[in-house]
Design an enzyme around this catalytic site. Structure first.
Site, short mmCIF file in Angstrom:
data_model
loop_
_atom_site.label_atom_id
_atom_site.label_comp_id
_atom_site.label_asym_id
_atom_site.label_seq_id
_atom_site.Cartn_x
_atom_site.Cartn_y
_atom_site.Cartn_z
CG HIS A 1 -4.63 2.05 -10.99
ND1 HIS A 1 -3.58 1.25 -10.58
CD2 HIS A 1 -5.65 1.77 -10.15
CE1 HIS A 1 -3.95 0.51 -9.56
NE2 HIS A 1 -5.21 0.80 -9.26
CG ASP B 1 -8.57 2.11 -6.90
OD1 ASP B 1 -7.85 1.67 -7.82
OD2 ASP B 1 -8.38 1.83 -5.70
NE ARG C 1 1.42 -6.71 -1.95
CZ ARG C 1 0.60 -5.85 -2.56
NH1 ARG C 1 0.46 -5.87 -3.88
NH2 ARG C 1 -0.08 -4.97 -1.86
#
Ligand SMILES: O=C(O)CCC(=O)C(=O)O
Ligand SMILES: [Fe+2]
Length: 346
Positions: free
Chosen positions: A228, A230, A295
Site C-alpha cells: 500500500h 500511506d 514484531r
C-alpha cells in the site's frame, strides 16, 4: 476545522466484521491467511551485498539537510533520520506499552474494537477489505479523543502509563513531522503563502497506528501488511529493531529496510506526492512477518486538516493532479485504494 477522524467517520470501511485472528492460539496458518509464497526470490541479488537496501540516512543537524531531504524524497520516497530529538527512552517506552497492549487476551482487546464508523481502537488494517486474504496483523489506532476511554477499557486500574507515553510520543512526532515538512517545503522552493500553510498542518490532528505482527509458523505464506501507500503527507515509522518493512523499487522489486537503532523512517504519502506534483513518489511498501519474533511497529501519520485543499504547489509547472479537499481524497481512497491517485490525474 474538520478533523481526520470525521473524514474517516464519513467514509466507513466494511471493517467491523474483519476481526484479527487470536494468533497465539493457532499452530498453522489457516487458509484464510494463506497468501501466494513470497520468499527470498523477492530480494534480487545485486541490490546491495546483503540483499538489503541502502536507504538514505540523514543527520538532521547536517548543514545540507534541506538538499539531502529533498533528494531522498525524490529518489526514494523515503529516508531514515538520525539526530531527530526524540529520546531513545521514549522510543523504548512506546514499544513496550504497545507490547503490553497486544499481549492482552483477545477478549480484552476486543473491548476496544473499532466501531463500524470509527477509525480509533483495535482491529484489522484499514486496507483489509480490499484483499481476499487476511493479514498476519492486528492494529490499534489512536486519533481524536478516544485514547483515555479505550485505555480504561483495556486496563481499568492501570491505564495512565499507556496514555502518558502515547500522548508524549504523539507530541514529539508532531513536532518532528512539522520540522520535516518545513525542510521538505524548502527543498521544493514553494511560495511564502505555501510555506505559511505548514502552520495550519501543525494545527490538525495526526494519527498514531500501533502495529502488531505476531510470530508466524509459516512466514513466507503469510503477509503482515499488504502492499500500500500511506494516504497523508508523511509517515514517521518506528520499526522497533525488528526487520519486516519492505519497499518496492521500480526495476528492482521488494527490498528490506533494516531498522537502525535510534533512527526513524520517514516516508512520502499520497498527499505529499500530489503537492509535489508527482516529483516525490508515494512510497509503495508492505510488512512481512517472521517465525520467531513478535514484531511491533509504530507509525505516525501527519496530514493537513480534512477540509483543506490539496493541489500541486504553484511553482511546480503543469499540475498533473486536480485540486480537491483532504476529505474528498480520503473518500476516493476508501473506495478505490491504489487507484485513487490515477482517478484524480489530469
Ligand atoms: O510495520 C511496518 O513496518 C509498516 C507499517 C505501515 O506501513 C503502516 O502502518 O502504514
Ligand atoms: Fe504504511
Amino acid at each position: 476545522m474538520s478533523t481526520l477522524s470525521e473524514a474517516y467517520k464519513d467514509n466507513p470501511l466494511q471493517l467491523h466484521h474483519i476481526i484479527p485472528l487470536d494468533f497465539h492460539s493457532v499452530q498453522v496458518v489457516p487458509d484464510s491467511h494463506l497468501w501466494p509464497h513470497h520468499d527470498s526470490q523477492d530480494f534480487p541479488s545485486g541490490v546491495t551485498s546483503d540483499g538489503h537496501s541502502s536507504m538514505p540516512s540523514i543527520d538532521l543537524s547536517d548543514p545540507n539537510v534541506v538538499e539531502l531531504v529533498g533528494h531522498a524524497c525524490q529518489t526514494w520516497g523515503m529516508l531514515q533520520v538520525t539526530n531527530h530529538g526524540v529520546p531513545s527512552s521514549l522510543l523504548d517506552d512506546v514499544e513496550s506499552e504497545a507490547r503490553r497492549l497486544f499481549s492482552l487476551p483477545a477478549q480484552q482487546k476486543m473491548k476496544t474494537l473499532r466501531s463500524p464508523v470509527g477509525a480509533a481502537g483495535y482491529g484489522s488494517a484499514r486496507i483489509s477489505p480490499f484483499f481476499s486474504k487476511l493479514m498476519w496483523h492486528e492494529g490499534f489506532t489512536i486519533m481524536g479523543s478516544s485514547l483515555v476511554d479505550h485505555a480504561r477499557e483495556l486496563w481499568p486500574h492501570d491505564y495512565e502509563s499507556f496514555c502518558d507515553v502515547m500522548e508524549d510520543y504523539q507530541k514529539k512526532m508532531k513536532a518532528l513531522a512539522s520540522r520535516l515538512l518545513l525542510l521538505i517545503l524548502k527543498s521544493l522552493d514553494v511560495t511564502e503563502e505555501e510555506m505559511n500553510w505548514a502552520a495550519s498542518v501543525h494545527e490538525s490532528e495526526g494519527a498514531l497506528q500501533l502495529n502488531s505482527y505476531p510470530s508466524c509458523p509459516d512466514p513466507n505464506s503469510a503477509i503482515g501488511l499488504a502492499p500500500h501507500t500511506d494516504s497523508m503527507l508523511i509517515t514517521i515509522l518506528h520499526q522497533c529493531n525488528t526487520n519486516g518493512l519492505q519497499i518496492f523499487r521500480d526495476g528492482v522489486g521488494w527490498i528490506s529496510v533494516s531498522p537502525a537503532a535510534g533512527a526513524l523512517l520517514v516516508n512520502v504519502g499520497d498527499l505529499l506526492h500530489i503537492f509535489s506534483n508527482a516529483r516525490f513518489p508515494a512510497l509503495y511498501h508492505r510488512a512481512v512477518v517472521n517465525q520467531t519474533r513478535h514484531r511491533i511497529s509504530v507509525a505516525y501519520f501527519y496530514g493537513p486538516p480534512a477540509d483543506s485543499q490539496v493541489k500541486p504547489f504553484v511553482k511546480l509547472e503543469c499540475p498533473c493532479y486536480r485540486s480537491l479537499t483532504v476529505k474528498e481524497y480520503v473518500s476516493i481512497k476508501a473506495q478505490h485504494l491504489e487507484q485513487a491517485l490515477s482517478l484524480i490525474r489530469i
